[in-house]
Design a protein around this motif. Sequence first.
Motif, PDB file in Angstrom:
ATOM      1  N   GLY A 138       0.794  -1.221   0.000  1.00  0.00           N
ATOM      2  CA  GLY A 138       0.000   0.000   0.000  1.00  0.00           C
ATOM      3  C   GLY A 138       0.823   1.265   0.000  1.00  0.00           C
ATOM      4  N   ALA A 139       0.120   2.383  -0.139  1.00  0.00           N
ATOM      5  CA  ALA A 139       0.752   3.673  -0.371  1.00  0.00           C
ATOM      6  C   ALA A 139       1.447   4.262   0.848  1.00  0.00           C
ATOM      7  N   ALA A 165      -5.750  -6.575  10.344  1.00  0.00           N
ATOM      8  CA  ALA A 165      -6.761  -6.394   9.298  1.00  0.00           C
ATOM      9  C   ALA A 165      -7.661  -5.199   9.554  1.00  0.00           C
ATOM     10  N   ARG A 166      -7.447  -4.472  10.630  1.00  0.00           N
ATOM     11  CA  ARG A 166      -8.274  -3.298  10.897  1.00  0.00           C
ATOM     12  C   ARG A 166      -7.595  -2.062  10.315  1.00  0.00           C
ATOM     13  N   THR A 167      -7.656  -2.006   9.000  1.00  0.00           N
ATOM     14  CA  THR A 167      -6.983  -0.945   8.258  1.00  0.00           C
ATOM     15  C   THR A 167      -7.926  -0.413   7.182  1.00  0.00           C
ATOM     16  N   ALA A 168      -7.513   0.690   6.553  1.00  0.00           N
ATOM     17  CA  ALA A 168      -8.337   1.279   5.495  1.00  0.00           C
ATOM     18  C   ALA A 168      -7.471   2.055   4.522  1.00  0.00           C
ATOM     19  N   ALA A 169      -7.902   2.071   3.269  1.00  0.00           N
ATOM     20  CA  ALA A 169      -7.361   2.971   2.259  1.00  0.00           C
ATOM     21  C   ALA A 169      -8.251   4.212   2.229  1.00  0.00           C
ATOM     22  N   LEU A 170      -7.648   5.383   2.225  1.00  0.00           N
ATOM     23  CA  LEU A 170      -8.395   6.630   2.320  1.00  0.00           C
ATOM     24  C   LEU A 170      -8.490   7.321   0.965  1.00  0.00           C
ATOM     25  N   SER A 171      -9.600   8.002   0.741  1.00  0.00           N
ATOM     26  CA  SER A 171      -9.751   8.809  -0.467  1.00  0.00           C
ATOM     27  C   SER A 171      -8.832  10.029  -0.386  1.00  0.00           C
ATOM     28  N   THR A 172      -8.706  10.728  -1.501  1.00  0.00           N
ATOM     29  CA  THR A 172      -7.724  11.800  -1.645  1.00  0.00           C
ATOM     30  C   THR A 172      -7.794  12.840  -0.532  1.00  0.00           C
ATOM     31  N   LYS A 208     -28.794   6.396  10.866  1.00  0.00           N
ATOM     32  CA  LYS A 208     -29.759   7.463  10.602  1.00  0.00           C
ATOM     33  C   LYS A 208     -29.939   7.686   9.106  1.00  0.00           C
ATOM     34  N   THR A 209     -28.861   7.459   8.346  1.00  0.00           N
ATOM     35  CA  THR A 209     -28.945   7.627   6.903  1.00  0.00           C
ATOM     36  C   THR A 209     -29.604   6.417   6.249  1.00  0.00           C
ATOM     37  N   ASP A 210     -29.174   5.212   6.648  1.00  0.00           N
ATOM     38  CA  ASP A 210     -29.753   3.988   6.088  1.00  0.00           C
ATOM     39  C   ASP A 210     -29.430   2.826   7.024  1.00  0.00           C
ATOM     40  N   PRO A 211     -30.393   2.362   7.813  1.00  0.00           N
ATOM     41  CA  PRO A 211     -30.125   1.287   8.774  1.00  0.00           C
ATOM     42  C   PRO A 211     -30.124  -0.111   8.157  1.00  0.00           C
ATOM     43  N   THR A 212     -30.453  -0.205   6.873  1.00  0.00           N
ATOM     44  CA  THR A 212     -30.679  -1.509   6.253  1.00  0.00           C
ATOM     45  C   THR A 212     -29.479  -2.439   6.383  1.00  0.00           C
ATOM     46  N   TRP A 213     -28.278  -1.893   6.146  1.00  0.00           N
ATOM     47  CA  TRP A 213     -27.093  -2.739   6.060  1.00  0.00           C
ATOM     48  C   TRP A 213     -26.173  -2.573   7.269  1.00  0.00           C
ATOM     49  N   CYS A 214     -26.674  -2.035   8.358  1.00  0.00           N
ATOM     50  CA  CYS A 214     -25.836  -1.687   9.507  1.00  0.00           C
ATOM     51  C   CYS A 214     -25.935  -2.694  10.643  1.00  0.00           C
ATOM     52  N   ARG A 215     -24.812  -2.908  11.320  1.00  0.00           N
ATOM     53  CA  ARG A 215     -24.814  -3.598  12.601  1.00  0.00           C
ATOM     54  C   ARG A 215     -25.003  -2.533  13.675  1.00  0.00           C
ATOM     55  N   PRO A 216     -26.067  -2.588  14.429  1.00  0.00           N
ATOM     56  CA  PRO A 216     -26.350  -1.520  15.390  1.00  0.00           C
ATOM     57  C   PRO A 216     -25.387  -1.519  16.574  1.00  0.00           C
ATOM     58  N   GLY A 217     -25.012  -0.316  17.002  1.00  0.00           N
ATOM     59  CA  GLY A 217     -24.237  -0.146  18.219  1.00  0.00           C
ATOM     60  C   GLY A 217     -22.808  -0.647  18.162  1.00  0.00           C
ATOM     61  N   VAL A 218     -22.245  -0.807  16.967  1.00  0.00           N
ATOM     62  CA  VAL A 218     -20.891  -1.351  16.833  1.00  0.00           C
ATOM     63  C   VAL A 218     -19.992  -0.314  16.179  1.00  0.00           C
ATOM     64  N   THR A 219     -18.792  -0.163  16.702  1.00  0.00           N
ATOM     65  CA  THR A 219     -17.777   0.677  16.086  1.00  0.00           C
ATOM     66  C   THR A 219     -16.522  -0.152  15.850  1.00  0.00           C
ATOM     67  N   VAL A 220     -15.682   0.311  14.945  1.00  0.00           N
ATOM     68  CA  VAL A 220     -14.397  -0.326  14.700  1.00  0.00           C
ATOM     69  C   VAL A 220     -13.363   0.771  14.507  1.00  0.00           C
ATOM     70  N   THR A 221     -12.162   0.561  15.027  1.00  0.00           N
ATOM     71  CA  THR A 221     -11.075   1.523  14.858  1.00  0.00           C
ATOM     72  C   THR A 221     -10.093   0.974  13.832  1.00  0.00           C
ATOM     73  N   VAL A 222      -9.802   1.779  12.811  1.00  0.00           N
ATOM     74  CA  VAL A 222      -8.898   1.359  11.740  1.00  0.00           C
ATOM     75  C   VAL A 222      -7.724   2.317  11.645  1.00  0.00           C
ATOM     76  N   THR A 223      -6.638   1.805  11.080  1.00  0.00           N
ATOM     77  CA  THR A 223      -5.446   2.612  10.826  1.00  0.00           C
ATOM     78  C   THR A 223      -5.340   2.892   9.337  1.00  0.00           C
ATOM     79  N   ALA A 224      -4.991   4.118   8.971  1.00  0.00           N
ATOM     80  CA  ALA A 224      -4.802   4.486   7.567  1.00  0.00           C
ATOM     81  C   ALA A 224      -3.486   3.899   7.065  1.00  0.00           C
ATOM     82  N   THR A 225      -3.567   2.975   6.098  1.00  0.00           N
ATOM     83  CA  THR A 225      -2.375   2.325   5.584  1.00  0.00           C
ATOM     84  C   THR A 225      -2.250   2.391   4.068  1.00  0.00           C
ATOM     85  N   ASN A 226      -3.253   2.959   3.378  1.00  0.00           N
ATOM     86  CA  ASN A 226      -3.232   2.911   1.920  1.00  0.00           C
ATOM     87  C   ASN A 226      -4.031   4.080   1.349  1.00  0.00           C
ATOM     88  N   PHE A 227      -3.903   4.270   0.046  1.00  0.00           N
ATOM     89  CA  PHE A 227      -4.599   5.318  -0.693  1.00  0.00           C
ATOM     90  C   PHE A 227      -5.628   4.683  -1.609  1.00  0.00           C
TER      91      PHE A 227
END
Length: 274
Positions: free
Chosen positions: A65-66, A79-86, A106-125
């Motif tokens: 990654g970048a 595996a708790r990582t993310a590629a970020l937009s510009t 609030k925007t769209d509950p259809t595809w959400c796991r309620p009450g869950v958060t995850v912390t990710v590290t920026a590792t890619n672009f």
Amino acid sequence: MAPARVFAAVLLLAASCRAMSAAADGIATSAPPPSSAPAPTTTIGWLRAHATFYGGADASDTMGGACGYGNLYSQGYGARTAALSTVLFQDGASCGQCYKIACDRKTDPTWCRPGVTVTVTATNFCPPNWELPDGGWCNTVRPHFDMAQPAWEKIGADTRAGIIPVIYQRVPCVKRGGVRFTIYGHDYFNLVLVTNVAGAGSIKSMDVRSSGSPDWMPMARNWGANWHSLAYLTGKRLSFRVTITDDQILEFTNVVPPGWTFGLTFASNLQFKS
């Protein structure tokens, strides 16, 4: 000095191309974004964005990654990582930053796991895809997270959704052990990868000092979390002074022993406050 500069430029170009290809090929959906601008803050400290996933169930295709971290498992990022937009990646200035992300019910509950958060590290672009309208979800102005699939699945209820609305905020990074330095390059070109950075996670500036010199020499960001100097430092005892983006400063005195060779990693006993 000229050969070193040429080597640095070639390395930067090659690394950038590899990273952009990795993230672009892994975007989970090709659906174009709506034309509206990013939504405002949902609540204090939280912002709205969207998230896709890439890398497969074992996140194997997120390695490299970048930011230059290489094998994310051996480096401790997992595996708790993310590629970020510009707009979030900021030409690599955000490498190592940590984000808490939740599905935006609030925007769209259809595809959400309620009450869950995850912390990710920026590792890619995650680069724009100009074959899609406005560059797709990872365009130049939209806050977007292309998350490693295992991290995405913590907040997304079904991978068939592909894209989900999320809310996010910057949080301090918590790391085990000290900051680590890996030295690549050759004589007159020292490329130092800095990993396992707590606190802000991202580096604002960096200096190096060699044995026999009382002066700190500024280093330059080469790409991602890699910083370089163009002095002859081979085999000398080295110290680094690192300033992270919350303005914490640490001096890693004699962290690299004399007689070192390229390709080795040197772990310190010092860590930034989270």
